[in-house]
Design a protein around this motif. Sequence first.
Motif, PDB file in Angstrom:
ATOM      1  N   GLY A 170     180.826  -0.759 -34.637  1.00 33.19           N
ATOM      2  CA  GLY A 170     181.859  -0.304 -35.558  1.00 33.19           C
ATOM      3  C   GLY A 170     182.786   0.698 -34.900  1.00 33.19           C
ATOM      4  N   ALA A 171     183.438   1.485 -35.751  1.00 31.96           N
ATOM      5  CA  ALA A 171     184.416   2.438 -35.242  1.00 31.96           C
ATOM      6  C   ALA A 171     183.740   3.672 -34.658  1.00 31.96           C
ATOM      7  CB  ALA A 171     185.356   2.854 -36.375  1.00 31.96           C
ATOM      8  N   PRO A 172     184.374   4.326 -33.666  1.00 35.85           N
ATOM      9  CA  PRO A 172     183.872   5.616 -33.183  1.00 35.85           C
ATOM     10  C   PRO A 172     183.827   6.603 -34.345  1.00 35.85           C
ATOM     11  CG  PRO A 172     185.593   4.740 -31.751  1.00 35.85           C
ATOM     12  CD  PRO A 172     185.590   3.895 -32.988  1.00 35.85           C
ATOM     13  N   MET A 274     176.334   8.139 -40.924  1.00 34.98           N
ATOM     14  CA  MET A 274     177.588   8.267 -41.657  1.00 34.98           C
ATOM     15  C   MET A 274     177.486   7.404 -42.909  1.00 34.98           C
ATOM     16  SD  MET A 274     180.541   8.272 -38.691  1.00 34.98           S
ATOM     17  CE  MET A 274     180.143   6.639 -38.056  1.00 34.98           C
ATOM     18  N   LEU A 275     177.552   8.036 -44.065  1.00 36.38           N
ATOM     19  CA  LEU A 275     177.381   7.347 -45.339  1.00 36.38           C
ATOM     20  C   LEU A 275     178.480   7.815 -46.285  1.00 36.38           C
ATOM     21  CD1 LEU A 275     173.535   7.931 -45.827  1.00 36.38           C
ATOM     22  CD2 LEU A 275     174.625   5.951 -44.772  1.00 36.38           C
ATOM     23  N   GLY A 276     179.402   6.927 -46.638  1.00 33.98           N
ATOM     24  CA  GLY A 276     180.425   7.325 -47.581  1.00 33.98           C
ATOM     25  C   GLY A 276     181.724   6.582 -47.390  1.00 33.98           C
ATOM     26  N   GLU A 277     182.746   7.067 -48.085  1.00 31.31           N
ATOM     27  CA  GLU A 277     184.049   6.414 -48.073  1.00 31.31           C
ATOM     28  C   GLU A 277     184.868   6.880 -46.881  1.00 31.31           C
ATOM     29  OE1 GLU A 277     187.760   5.392 -51.132  1.00 31.31           O
ATOM     30  OE2 GLU A 277     186.156   6.765 -51.750  1.00 31.31           O
ATOM     31  N   ILE A 278     185.631   5.951 -46.332  1.00 30.78           N
ATOM     32  CA  ILE A 278     186.558   6.252 -45.246  1.00 30.78           C
ATOM     33  C   ILE A 278     187.953   6.402 -45.843  1.00 30.78           C
ATOM     34  CG2 ILE A 278     187.597   5.413 -43.113  1.00 30.78           C
ATOM     35  CD1 ILE A 278     185.074   3.783 -42.647  1.00 30.78           C
ATOM     36  N   GLU A 279     188.626   7.450 -45.469  1.00 34.04           N
ATOM     37  CA  GLU A 279     189.979   7.680 -45.977  1.00 34.04           C
ATOM     38  C   GLU A 279     190.894   6.544 -45.540  1.00 34.04           C
ATOM     39  OE1 GLU A 279     193.582  10.979 -45.575  1.00 34.04           O
ATOM     40  OE2 GLU A 279     191.561  11.453 -44.859  1.00 34.04           O
ATOM     41  N   ALA A 280     191.612   5.975 -46.510  1.00 27.99           N
ATOM     42  CA  ALA A 280     192.493   4.844 -46.216  1.00 27.99           C
ATOM     43  C   ALA A 280     193.865   5.333 -45.806  1.00 27.99           C
ATOM     44  CB  ALA A 280     192.605   3.945 -47.438  1.00 27.99           C
ATOM     45  N   VAL A 290     181.435   3.225 -45.165  1.00 30.11           N
ATOM     46  CA  VAL A 290     180.649   3.011 -43.956  1.00 30.11           C
ATOM     47  C   VAL A 290     179.214   3.453 -44.205  1.00 30.11           C
ATOM     48  CG1 VAL A 290     181.207   5.274 -42.964  1.00 30.11           C
ATOM     49  CG2 VAL A 290     180.595   3.388 -41.452  1.00 30.11           C
ATOM     50  N   ALA A 291     178.284   2.715 -43.635  1.00 31.80           N
ATOM     51  CA  ALA A 291     176.858   3.088 -43.652  1.00 31.80           C
ATOM     52  C   ALA A 291     176.308   2.723 -42.284  1.00 31.80           C
ATOM     53  CB  ALA A 291     176.104   2.361 -44.769  1.00 31.80           C
ATOM     54  N   THR A 292     176.293   3.680 -41.388  1.00 32.26           N
ATOM     55  CA  THR A 292     175.901   3.405 -40.007  1.00 32.26           C
ATOM     56  C   THR A 292     175.427   4.693 -39.341  1.00 32.26           C
ATOM     57  OG1 THR A 292     176.614   2.292 -37.972  1.00 32.26           O
ATOM     58  CG2 THR A 292     178.174   3.808 -38.985  1.00 32.26           C
ATOM     59  N   GLY A 293     175.071   4.596 -38.063  1.00 25.63           N
ATOM     60  CA  GLY A 293     174.686   5.776 -37.293  1.00 25.63           C
ATOM     61  C   GLY A 293     173.273   6.262 -37.566  1.00 25.63           C
ATOM     62  N   HIS A 294     172.369   5.348 -37.905  1.00 28.17           N
ATOM     63  CA  HIS A 294     170.991   5.747 -38.237  1.00 28.17           C
ATOM     64  C   HIS A 294     170.139   6.029 -37.002  1.00 28.17           C
ATOM     65  CE1 HIS A 294     172.491   3.851 -41.903  1.00 28.17           C
ATOM     66  NE2 HIS A 294     171.564   4.497 -42.556  1.00 28.17           N
ATOM     67  N   TYR A 295     170.680   5.788 -35.849  1.00 32.05           N
ATOM     68  CA  TYR A 295     170.055   6.087 -34.567  1.00 32.05           C
ATOM     69  C   TYR A 295     168.650   5.496 -34.478  1.00 32.05           C
ATOM     70  CZ  TYR A 295     169.179   8.746 -30.248  1.00 32.05           C
ATOM     71  OH  TYR A 295     168.891   9.114 -28.959  1.00 32.05           O
ATOM     72  N   ARG A 296     167.593   6.311 -34.451  1.00 33.54           N
ATOM     73  CA  ARG A 296     166.235   5.799 -34.258  1.00 33.54           C
ATOM     74  C   ARG A 296     165.505   5.542 -35.576  1.00 33.54           C
ATOM     75  NH1 ARG A 296     163.922   9.319 -29.154  1.00 33.54           N
ATOM     76  NH2 ARG A 296     162.558   7.509 -28.987  1.00 33.54           N
ATOM     77  N   ASN A 297     166.215   5.647 -36.694  1.00 37.12           N
ATOM     78  CA  ASN A 297     165.545   5.592 -37.987  1.00 37.12           C
ATOM     79  C   ASN A 297     166.111   4.534 -38.929  1.00 37.12           C
ATOM     80  OD1 ASN A 297     163.495   7.865 -38.019  1.00 37.12           O
ATOM     81  ND2 ASN A 297     165.316   8.984 -37.362  1.00 37.12           N
ATOM     82  N   GLY A 298     166.690   3.494 -38.375  1.00 36.13           N
ATOM     83  CA  GLY A 298     167.266   2.460 -39.225  1.00 36.13           C
ATOM     84  C   GLY A 298     166.246   1.761 -40.103  1.00 36.13           C
ATOM     85  N   ILE A 299     165.079   1.436 -39.547  1.00 40.10           N
ATOM     86  CA  ILE A 299     164.047   0.765 -40.339  1.00 40.10           C
ATOM     87  C   ILE A 299     163.558   1.689 -41.446  1.00 40.10           C
ATOM     88  CG2 ILE A 299     161.780  -0.345 -40.279  1.00 40.10           C
ATOM     89  CD1 ILE A 299     163.883  -1.953 -38.821  1.00 40.10           C
ATOM     90  N   LEU A 300     163.268   2.939 -41.099  1.00 40.32           N
ATOM     91  CA  LEU A 300     162.818   3.911 -42.094  1.00 40.32           C
ATOM     92  C   LEU A 300     163.843   4.089 -43.210  1.00 40.32           C
ATOM     93  CD1 LEU A 300     161.222   6.352 -43.262  1.00 40.32           C
ATOM     94  CD2 LEU A 300     162.382   7.775 -41.545  1.00 40.32           C
ATOM     95  N   CYS A 323     176.943  14.856 -48.754  1.00 40.62           N
ATOM     96  CA  CYS A 323     177.972  15.664 -48.084  1.00 40.62           C
ATOM     97  C   CYS A 323     177.706  15.799 -46.588  1.00 40.62           C
ATOM     98  CB  CYS A 323     178.059  17.047 -48.735  1.00 40.62           C
ATOM     99  SG  CYS A 323     178.781  17.013 -50.392  1.00 40.62           S
ATOM    100  N   ARG A 324     176.435  15.995 -46.216  1.00 36.62           N
ATOM    101  CA  ARG A 324     176.099  16.176 -44.796  1.00 36.62           C
ATOM    102  C   ARG A 324     176.336  14.916 -43.979  1.00 36.62           C
ATOM    103  NH1 ARG A 324     176.319  17.342 -40.633  1.00 36.62           N
ATOM    104  NH2 ARG A 324     175.151  18.744 -39.279  1.00 36.62           N
ATOM    105  N   PHE A 325     176.400  13.772 -44.667  1.00 35.05           N
ATOM    106  CA  PHE A 325     176.564  12.496 -43.984  1.00 35.05           C
ATOM    107  C   PHE A 325     177.985  11.938 -44.102  1.00 35.05           C
ATOM    108  CE2 PHE A 325     172.155  12.452 -45.874  1.00 35.05           C
ATOM    109  CZ  PHE A 325     171.529  12.921 -44.733  1.00 35.05           C
ATOM    110  N   ALA A 326     178.907  12.738 -44.609  1.00 34.77           N
ATOM    111  CA  ALA A 326     180.263  12.255 -44.857  1.00 34.77           C
ATOM    112  C   ALA A 326     180.926  11.793 -43.559  1.00 34.77           C
ATOM    113  CB  ALA A 326     181.099  13.352 -45.505  1.00 34.77           C
ATOM    114  N   PRO A 327     181.509  10.593 -43.545  1.00 37.53           N
ATOM    115  CA  PRO A 327     182.170  10.120 -42.318  1.00 37.53           C
ATOM    116  C   PRO A 327     183.300  11.040 -41.859  1.00 37.53           C
ATOM    117  CG  PRO A 327     181.885   8.322 -43.885  1.00 37.53           C
ATOM    118  CD  PRO A 327     181.513   9.577 -44.611  1.00 37.53           C
TER     119      PRO A 327
END
Length: 333
Positions: A170-172, A274-280, A290-300, A323-327
């Motif tokens: 996905g996007a950087p 990163m979990l949340g809305e991306i500014e258009a 976007v819902a990504t960036g789970h690193y080593r914990n995607g299955i969990l 809030c802590r996961f806002a893109p």
Amino acid sequence: MRSSDFCIAGGGIIGLTLALELHRRGAEVTVVERDIPLKQASQAAAGMLAVRDPDNPPELLPLSELSIDLYPAFLDRIERLSGQRVPFQTTVTYQSVGHSSLRPAINLPTGLIPGDDGLSRLEEHSLDPRQLAPALLTAVRNTSVVILDHTTIESAPPAGCLISTLGPWGAPPAAPRKGQMLAVSVPASFGLDYVVRTEHIYIVPRLQGPRAGQAVIGATVEDAGFSTHTEPASLARLRGLAAAFLPAVADETDFPIVDHWAGLRPYTPDNLPMLGEIEAADPGSTKRFVATGHYRNGILLAPATAHVMAELLTGEVPSVDLCRFAPGRFGKA
């Protein structure tokens, strides 16, 4: 092509679990996957549901605790829809705690030595992602969710909302972190029925299913772009690190390598998803999340991610503060 309420870009564990949850809530969902579903990191993982791994960022704990609470119902739903049971492989982990104040484990299993570090006993489950992946895919295909293989976002059908679960593709700032792993055959007489995990190594046995009698040893952490090649020197180093805690693993005759591979973890600079809305850019355009960036914990984190993202997408207040996961914490995506 018909329109959907939601179009999910990315057919990995996160994307398909979110599709299943949105479908459960009555939504029309389409998943577009540029290759084939669940081909990448979803099957490369070790499958530890490591809620209290001390190397996890503390901000991850509420989402992790929600996810492990959701896991039994998640696996039950997969079984009902697919007819395939995904069992927990282990229920105990021995975690290296270095020189911290945590009390070392007592009554260590045969063959496990603490070396210079303490070991803490955790009540923690693991599963085999190579059992989870086909069961999840079958479950999703047995609903009205539409999965379009070999399809890009540009050719996706219209939808009220687009959610990217593309991982490092996905996007950087999401980027790939390569992890090499190997699997060894374990003699039945050895009795390895627990996970061993340190800051640099883990050993995860498979006790049920087609890979019963094996143990996964991993994993390297490399900035190597999108390379998924394995290297003999790296695999040898992993075996050596594992042997520091389970000396018998050094014996290549009794514990031969039966498989090796590398996966690409979706990494972010702060090790949080990163979990949340991306500014258009255009206020009138399709809403994007976007819902990504789970690193080593995607299955969990798959069940909890699906749960909170579905709440967000359907106008509910998420069960965990996002809030802590806002893109937007990394600037404009």
